[in-house]
Enzyme design. Structure first.
Site, PDB file in Angstrom:
ATOM      1  N   HIS A  59       0.668  -1.326   0.168  1.00 41.56           N
ATOM      2  CA  HIS A  59      -0.049   0.111  -0.173  1.00 41.56           C
ATOM      3  C   HIS A  59       0.849   1.224  -0.042  1.00 41.56           C
ATOM      4  CE1 HIS A  59      -3.737   2.163   0.502  1.00 41.56           C
ATOM      5  NE2 HIS A  59      -3.143   2.781   1.447  1.00 41.56           N
ATOM      6  N   HIS A  61       0.844   5.584  -1.288  1.00 41.97           N
ATOM      7  CA  HIS A  61       0.619   6.629  -2.091  1.00 41.97           C
ATOM      8  C   HIS A  61       2.030   7.548  -2.262  1.00 41.97           C
ATOM      9  CE1 HIS A  61      -3.559   6.055  -1.107  1.00 41.97           C
ATOM     10  NE2 HIS A  61      -3.308   5.915   0.039  1.00 41.97           N
ATOM     11  N   ARG A 206     -16.856   6.197   2.213  1.00 43.27           N
ATOM     12  CA  ARG A 206     -17.171   7.671   2.160  1.00 43.27           C
ATOM     13  C   ARG A 206     -16.950   7.890   0.754  1.00 43.27           C
ATOM     14  NH1 ARG A 206     -13.146  10.283   3.422  1.00 43.27           N
ATOM     15  NH2 ARG A 206     -11.428   8.736   4.119  1.00 43.27           N
ATOM     16  N   GLU A 233     -10.725   2.939   8.760  1.00 43.16           N
ATOM     17  CA  GLU A 233      -9.488   3.820   9.111  1.00 43.16           C
ATOM     18  C   GLU A 233      -9.716   4.497  10.180  1.00 43.16           C
ATOM     19  OE1 GLU A 233      -5.738   6.187   7.298  1.00 43.16           O
ATOM     20  OE2 GLU A 233      -7.304   5.786   6.035  1.00 43.16           O
ATOM     21  N   HIS A 267      -5.804  -1.090   6.457  1.00 45.18           N
ATOM     22  CA  HIS A 267      -5.912  -0.626   7.681  1.00 45.18           C
ATOM     23  C   HIS A 267      -6.919  -1.643   8.493  1.00 45.18           C
ATOM     24  CE1 HIS A 267      -3.808   2.675   6.724  1.00 45.18           C
ATOM     25  NE2 HIS A 267      -4.744   3.100   5.727  1.00 45.18           N
ATOM     26  N   ASP A 318       2.347   3.056   3.170  1.00 50.04           N
ATOM     27  CA  ASP A 318       1.146   4.067   2.845  1.00 50.04           C
ATOM     28  C   ASP A 318       1.806   5.595   2.778  1.00 50.04           C
ATOM     29  OD1 ASP A 318      -1.273   5.520   3.095  1.00 50.04           O
ATOM     30  OD2 ASP A 318      -1.869   4.661   5.045  1.00 50.04           O
TER      31      ASP A 318
END
Length: 445
Positions: A59, A61, A206, A233, A267, A318
């Site tokens: 994971h 970003h 979301r 999360e 998560h 992450d």
């Protein structure tokens, strides 16, 4: 070109073997593994230390790397951190993202990471206008991974809402394709390559309305592709989901066909007992990102309970507070010790498995993450003579790697039989610190 590597000590799951010769065929896969080879064969490349399969960062970003240190000023929560993250996201272009990602992926290679799962949602220009190539940002990441010498699974991410059906706010316009159908049309144009595979992601419950979840799940199912999702999360996510749909995020994903053997929840922090049972019974994976979860004050997820229920564990860096998969493995165990006041929830071998074979499986590379014939020749060698690891008993090299070593102790990295890092120096990006500094500075002007 065929090559033989001689490994002074190697992790052949679940044991450490001294003197291992690994023969690599022309296609970059391991053709033979021979144990009990006391000295390097003629012409072999010597890897001194403890060699494990290349690590899988499940994971990432990549652009979050530009936040390091900046977000440590003051106090706050995940939500205040997110505002700073949006500022960096708004400045990226395909060219600047390529430069940053190339440097970040090179940093990963120096840390022994040979495959990354890039959870990618920066699709369009800041105002939401598609680029001439609608996948320009994703293509920049794929090219960056190639230039840094590592494999990538581009987890193209559906991100359609600012929260439970509300329209994207001004920060999120570049993330959204409008509908899941439009998302699917765009990412269907992405092509896999030798070093790159394409997967899907639901940013979160979301950000993807319930009515759109099935489209994303069906796209991944049709391609037998990995599907990832940020899951529970934050407690606020759970509360919002209960208000909007009358069920937990895990229940919502299950109802719309998102959970399953190729799905990984990232998560999985704030779960009910029923959520854990659902995740486990569907063999949905769990990617723990301990350094980010503690950096953002998210909480400690129920990793032990999830694994016992049937959820395979993988690891990710992450937000890149640090890039160190050995630290992620160690932190998962040590966080659980703090929570339970008991030691030894996982063996070193189990933690290495999460960082290697199970991480690769979560990214759609099930053949990778092991040192055996037929597997890609992806290797990472950890020094056993650094200030952190000196004095180690070789047969306990796995324990030394997980509980004492850091990314700085990675000495050599091989991807597809090719040396990408040699004696701590990246072969393709000679000055990784300068590349990082230049790419990050460009986002501050």
């Amino acid at each position: 070109m065929q090559v033989t590597y001689w490994l002074e000590h190697a992790w052949l799951d679940p044991v450490v073997e001294p003197g291992v010769a690994v023969e690599v065929a022309d296609d970059g896969r391991i053709s033979a593994v021979r144990t009990g080879v006391e000295a390097p064969p003629p012409g072999a490349v010597v890897l001194r230390g403890f060699t494990v399969p290349g690590l899988a960062n499940a994971h990432s970003h990549a652009f979050h790397r530009a936040l390091r240190s900046t977000v440590q000023v003051g106090s706050g929560t995940f939500w205040t951190w997110r505002e700073i993250m949006y500022q960096v996201a708004s400045r990226l272009t395909p060219d600047s993202y390529h430069a940053l990602a190339r440097a970040v992926y090179a940093e990963m290679a120096l840390a022994g990471i040979t495959a990354v799962g890039e959870f990618h949602y920066l699709h369009h220009a800041p105002d939401g206008t598609p680029y001439d190539d609608p996948n320009a940002m994703g293509e920049a990441l794929i090219a960056a991974a190639a230039e840094a010498g590592i494999r990538i699974t581009l987890l193209d991410t559906a991100y359609l809402s600012s929260g439970f059906g509300a329209a994207p706010d001004r920060h999120q316009l570049r993330f959204s394709d409008g509908t899941a159908e439009a998302w699917a049309e765009r990412c269907s144009a992405l092509k896999e390559r030798e070093h790159a595979r394409i997967g899907a992601a639901v940013h979160s419950v979301r950000a993807v309305p319930a009515r759109e979840l099935g489209t994303v799940a069906a796209w991944a199912e049709a391609r037998r592709a990995p599907l990832h999702v940020h899951l529970s999360e934050q407690t606020a996510e759970n509360e919002g989901c209960l208000d909007a749909y009358g069920m937990t995020p895990t229940q919502l994903l299950a109802e719309h066909g998102v959970l399953g053997t190729r799905t990984t929840g990232v998560h999985n922090t704030h779960l009910t007992d029923g959520d854990i049972a659902l995740i486990g019974s569907t063999a949905t994976g769990t990617c723990m990102c301990p350094t980010t979860e503690r950096d953002l004050a998210d909480g400690i997820g129920p990793a032990v309970a999830l694994q016992r229920a049937g959820s395979p564990l993988s690891l990710g860096s992450d937000s890149h507070a640090v890039i160190d998969l050995l630290e992620e493995a160690r932190a998962m165990e040590l966080d659980e010790r703090l929570r339970t006041r008991r030691r030894g929830h996982w063996t070193a071998a189990a933690l290495l498995r999460a960082a290697t074979a199970d991480g690769h499986a979560a990214l759609g590379w099930p053949e990778a993450g092991r040192i055996e014939p037929g597997a890609p020749a992806d290797l990472a060698t950890i020094a056993l003579d650094s200030v952190r690891t000196a004095g180690a008993v070789p047969r306990l090299a796995a324990e030394t790697a997980v509980f004492a070593a850091t990314a700085s102790d990675v000495r050599d990295v091989v991807v597809g039989g090719r040396a990408v890092v040699r004696d701590g120096v990246h072969a393709l990006v000679p000055d990784v610190p300068s590349a990082l500094s230049t790419a990050i500075a460009a986002l501050r002007t």
